[in-house]
Motif scaffolding. Structure first.
Motif, PDB file in Angstrom:
ATOM      1  N   ALA A  56       0.835  -1.218   0.000  1.00  0.00           N
ATOM      2  CA  ALA A  56       0.000   0.000   0.000  1.00  0.00           C
ATOM      3  C   ALA A  56       0.862   1.257   0.000  1.00  0.00           C
ATOM      4  CB  ALA A  56      -0.919  -0.007   1.220  1.00  0.00           C
ATOM      5  N   GLY A  57       2.192   1.048  -0.149  1.00  0.00           N
ATOM      6  CA  GLY A  57       3.089   2.213  -0.272  1.00  0.00           C
ATOM      7  C   GLY A  57       3.602   2.736   1.055  1.00  0.00           C
ATOM      8  N   CYS A  58       3.518   1.904   2.101  1.00  0.00           N
ATOM      9  CA  CYS A  58       3.996   2.360   3.420  1.00  0.00           C
ATOM     10  C   CYS A  58       5.451   1.942   3.643  1.00  0.00           C
ATOM     11  CB  CYS A  58       3.155   1.723   4.528  1.00  0.00           C
ATOM     12  SG  CYS A  58       1.432   2.160   4.479  1.00  0.00           S
ATOM     13  N   THR A  59       6.103   2.695   4.544  1.00  0.00           N
ATOM     14  CA  THR A  59       7.410   2.220   5.044  1.00  0.00           C
ATOM     15  C   THR A  59       7.174   1.746   6.480  1.00  0.00           C
ATOM     16  OG1 THR A  59       7.846   4.461   5.774  1.00  0.00           O
ATOM     17  CG2 THR A  59       8.807   3.810   3.661  1.00  0.00           C
ATOM     18  N   MET A  60       7.817   0.643   6.869  1.00  0.00           N
ATOM     19  CA  MET A  60       7.535   0.048   8.178  1.00  0.00           C
ATOM     20  C   MET A  60       8.624   0.398   9.190  1.00  0.00           C
ATOM     21  SD  MET A  60       5.369  -1.653   9.913  1.00  0.00           S
ATOM     22  CE  MET A  60       4.333  -2.624   8.808  1.00  0.00           C
ATOM     23  N   GLY A  61       8.208   0.941  10.334  1.00  0.00           N
ATOM     24  CA  GLY A  61       9.121   1.168  11.461  1.00  0.00           C
ATOM     25  C   GLY A  61       8.847   0.094  12.511  1.00  0.00           C
ATOM     26  N   LEU A  62       9.884  -0.246  13.276  1.00  0.00           N
ATOM     27  CA  LEU A  62       9.751  -1.289  14.304  1.00  0.00           C
ATOM     28  C   LEU A  62      10.552  -0.860  15.523  1.00  0.00           C
ATOM     29  CD1 LEU A  62       8.695  -4.261  14.751  1.00  0.00           C
ATOM     30  CD2 LEU A  62      10.985  -5.029  14.016  1.00  0.00           C
ATOM     31  N   ASP A  63       9.899  -0.796  16.698  1.00  0.00           N
ATOM     32  CA  ASP A  63      10.651  -0.303  17.857  1.00  0.00           C
ATOM     33  C   ASP A  63      11.115  -1.472  18.740  1.00  0.00           C
ATOM     34  OD1 ASP A  63       7.866   0.972  19.931  1.00  0.00           O
ATOM     35  OD2 ASP A  63       8.631  -1.063  19.622  1.00  0.00           O
ATOM     36  N   MET A  68       4.834  -2.060  15.662  1.00  0.00           N
ATOM     37  CA  MET A  68       5.023  -1.846  14.213  1.00  0.00           C
ATOM     38  C   MET A  68       4.333  -0.553  13.805  1.00  0.00           C
ATOM     39  SD  MET A  68       4.151  -5.744  12.948  1.00  0.00           S
ATOM     40  CE  MET A  68       4.674  -5.523  11.245  1.00  0.00           C
ATOM     41  N   PHE A  69       4.999   0.252  12.974  1.00  0.00           N
ATOM     42  CA  PHE A  69       4.471   1.556  12.547  1.00  0.00           C
ATOM     43  C   PHE A  69       4.588   1.673  11.026  1.00  0.00           C
ATOM     44  CE2 PHE A  69       4.246   3.042  16.852  1.00  0.00           C
ATOM     45  CZ  PHE A  69       5.358   2.532  17.508  1.00  0.00           C
ATOM     46  N   PHE A 167       9.878 -12.187  28.020  1.00  0.00           N
ATOM     47  CA  PHE A 167       9.344 -11.376  26.919  1.00  0.00           C
ATOM     48  C   PHE A 167      10.474 -10.971  25.976  1.00  0.00           C
ATOM     49  CE2 PHE A 167       6.153  -8.452  25.170  1.00  0.00           C
ATOM     50  CZ  PHE A 167       6.958  -7.528  24.528  1.00  0.00           C
ATOM     51  N   GLY A 168      11.531 -10.370  26.523  1.00  0.00           N
ATOM     52  CA  GLY A 168      12.619  -9.847  25.678  1.00  0.00           C
ATOM     53  C   GLY A 168      13.254 -10.939  24.832  1.00  0.00           C
ATOM     54  N   TRP A 176      11.357 -10.018  15.780  1.00  0.00           N
ATOM     55  CA  TRP A 176      10.576  -8.776  15.636  1.00  0.00           C
ATOM     56  C   TRP A 176      10.937  -7.741  16.704  1.00  0.00           C
ATOM     57  CZ3 TRP A 176       7.696  -7.155  11.612  1.00  0.00           C
ATOM     58  CH2 TRP A 176       7.405  -8.125  10.622  1.00  0.00           C
ATOM     59  N   ARG A 177      12.193  -7.763  17.146  1.00  0.00           N
ATOM     60  CA  ARG A 177      12.671  -6.687  18.027  1.00  0.00           C
ATOM     61  C   ARG A 177      13.362  -5.666  17.155  1.00  0.00           C
ATOM     62  NH1 ARG A 177      16.994  -4.608  20.231  1.00  0.00           N
ATOM     63  NH2 ARG A 177      17.183  -4.085  22.449  1.00  0.00           N
ATOM     64  N   GLY A 178      12.804  -4.457  17.095  1.00  0.00           N
ATOM     65  CA  GLY A 178      13.389  -3.409  16.253  1.00  0.00           C
ATOM     66  C   GLY A 178      14.476  -2.652  16.999  1.00  0.00           C
ATOM     67  N   ASP A 179      15.081  -1.674  16.295  1.00  0.00           N
ATOM     68  CA  ASP A 179      16.140  -0.862  16.920  1.00  0.00           C
ATOM     69  C   ASP A 179      15.602   0.469  17.436  1.00  0.00           C
ATOM     70  OD1 ASP A 179      18.302  -2.049  14.290  1.00  0.00           O
ATOM     71  OD2 ASP A 179      18.033  -2.801  16.346  1.00  0.00           O
ATOM     72  N   GLU A 180      14.434   0.872  16.944  1.00  0.00           N
ATOM     73  CA  GLU A 180      13.892   2.193  17.271  1.00  0.00           C
ATOM     74  C   GLU A 180      13.587   2.304  18.775  1.00  0.00           C
ATOM     75  OE1 GLU A 180      10.638   3.500  14.663  1.00  0.00           O
ATOM     76  OE2 GLU A 180       9.621   4.305  16.449  1.00  0.00           O
TER      77      GLU A 180
END
Ligand code: HGY
Ligand code: MN
Ligand code: MN
Length: 416
Positions: A56-63, A68-69, A167-168, A176-180
């Protein structure tokens, strides 16, 4: 330039197809879902969501909490984004729509804006919040809570599930652990579409619930310790039956909630007795008491009476008891401006609507601390949720996503 009018609607068929496709991941045993947080099924659902967002043309952020963003458009990159979203994780015997409707309704909003060729000044971000349910890892809304600064990330990483898995470590394991950093994002507003999970909208014949408030929640984990012993040869007067004590406490929990009728509720959904053997008097009972009310004073009264009454019960039986607060949040009042945008949208679109207080907790309850926030709800059949038989209609899903899109467009500002 298109203006906000009743012609701007989402593609209900496509939304429904996406809901059904997501429901194929982590199927339950009775038609619902078991896609618990940080399981391989959760990872699979996340990957599908990401592929749809990118298409859909999105860029995905992951914190760093796995939130997920998916960011879409925005002619003014400096304008604060309007966020929408909810959660993709489910209860072990969950439905197909709890949380998922809010995430995929947000995605459908973007797909429809692409179809309509509409651009907005503010970017729009669709969010999947990790571990909303709190079933595998208490408390509920854990990751939106870290985002809102209610919990620390270190504390969240140390939460353990029933098998002692942290959890961690599980977040790392599923990849699915992001860097943000968590909580750095600033929002113009946050809107969450969710099924009601109660009977009011259907009973009132309303298509849409405009959520003005959310009731507060309290989770107290109670551990009662007695003594394992033989169910046959131990004389009744000698028994230290933790299971019996738990039953008496749960009777009190029900009595306490009823004493604050009609709005307060109370029960224990998590119950463990050990050794859980047919011919052993339970030496230990561990259970979580879930109290809720729209009024903080009522929640505090119920918590206090639980401790008082339970202590009396175990003292009379010669047992031990320990209490641990493992979750909770105060009643929430949502942002007047966002609530009005949702109500205007329902009016413009001709959907019947009413104000409602959310009985369930949602990520919006924490994000409300970070940005102007509100929720829109659709009915569910017989008000049933947290049950594999949870059901909504395609029309209800469409109405909810239509209202979500129009409210978001009002705040994100159509520019062409
Ligand atoms: O517990 C709740 O209200 C939510 O479903 N996590
Ligand atoms: Mn939910
Ligand atoms: Mn839920």
């Amino acid at each position: 330039m298109p203006t906000l009018n009743s012609n701007l609607r989402i593609n209900g068929e496509r939304l429904w197809d996406s809901l059904m496709d997501m429901a194929k991941i982590g199927p339950g045993i009775a038609g619902g879902n078991n896609r618990q947080t940080l399981t391989d099924e959760d990872a699979e659902g996340r990957a599908l969501f990401q592929s749809w967002c990118e298409a859909a043309g999105c860029t995905m952020g992951l914190d760093q909490m796995g939130n997920m963003f998916a960011t879409w458009g925005g002619t003014d990159p400096n304008a604060l984004p309007v966020y929408v979203g909810s959660h993709l994780d489910t209860q072990p015997t969950g439905g197909k729509y709890d949380g998922v409707l809010g995430v995929l309704g947000g995605l459908e909003l973007l797909r429809s804006l692409n179809d309509l060729g509409i651009k907005t000044k503010h970017p729009i971000v669709v969010t999947n919040w990790t571990n909303e349910e709190g079933t595998r890892y208490a408390p509920a809304m854990l990751s939106s809570g870290v985002f809102a600064g209610v919990h620390t990330q270190d504390w969240a990483y140390e939460r353990e599930d029933a098998k002692g898995l942290k959890f961690g470590e599980e977040l790392e394991r599923i990849g699915w652990r992001g860097d943000e950093p968590v909580g750095a994002r600033k929002m113009r507003a946050f809107f969450e579409l969710h099924i009601e999970q109660g009977p009011i909208l259907e009973a009132e014949g309303k298509d849409i619930g405009i959520v003005t408030h959310g009731q507060g929640l309290s989770w107290t984990q109670v551990t009662i310790t007695g003594k394992d012993s033989h169910t046959g040869s131990t004389p009744m007067p000698m028994r230290k039956n933790a299971g019996l004590a738990m039953a008496r406490v749960l009777e009190k929990v029900d009595e306490i909630a009823w004493s604050h009728a009609p709005h307060a509720v109370g029960a224990a959904g998590h119950i463990d007795v050990s050794p859980n053997s047919r011919n052993v008097i339970p030496g230990q009972a561990v259970f979580t008491v879930d109290f809720r009310s729209p009024e903080l004073a009522v929640i505090e009264d119920m918590e206090a009476r639980l401790r008082l009454e339970a202590q009396k019960i175990v003292d009379d039986m010669g047992l031990e008891i320990a209490f641990e607060k493992v979750g909770g949040f105060d009643p929430v009042t949502f942002d007047e401006g966002c609530v009005t945008a949702l109500r205007n949208a329902a009016e413009r679109l001709g959907y019947s609507h009413m104000n409602i207080i959310s009985g369930a907790g949602h990520d919006a309850c924490w994000i409300n601390r970070m940005a102007p926030t509100a929720m829109v709800m659709c009915p569910c059949v017989d008000g049933l949720s947290h049950n594999e038989a949870e059901e909504i209609s395609k029309e209800w899903a469409t109405a909810g996503a239509d209202v979500l899109m129009q409210a978001v467009l009002e705040v994100a500002e159509i520019v062409e």
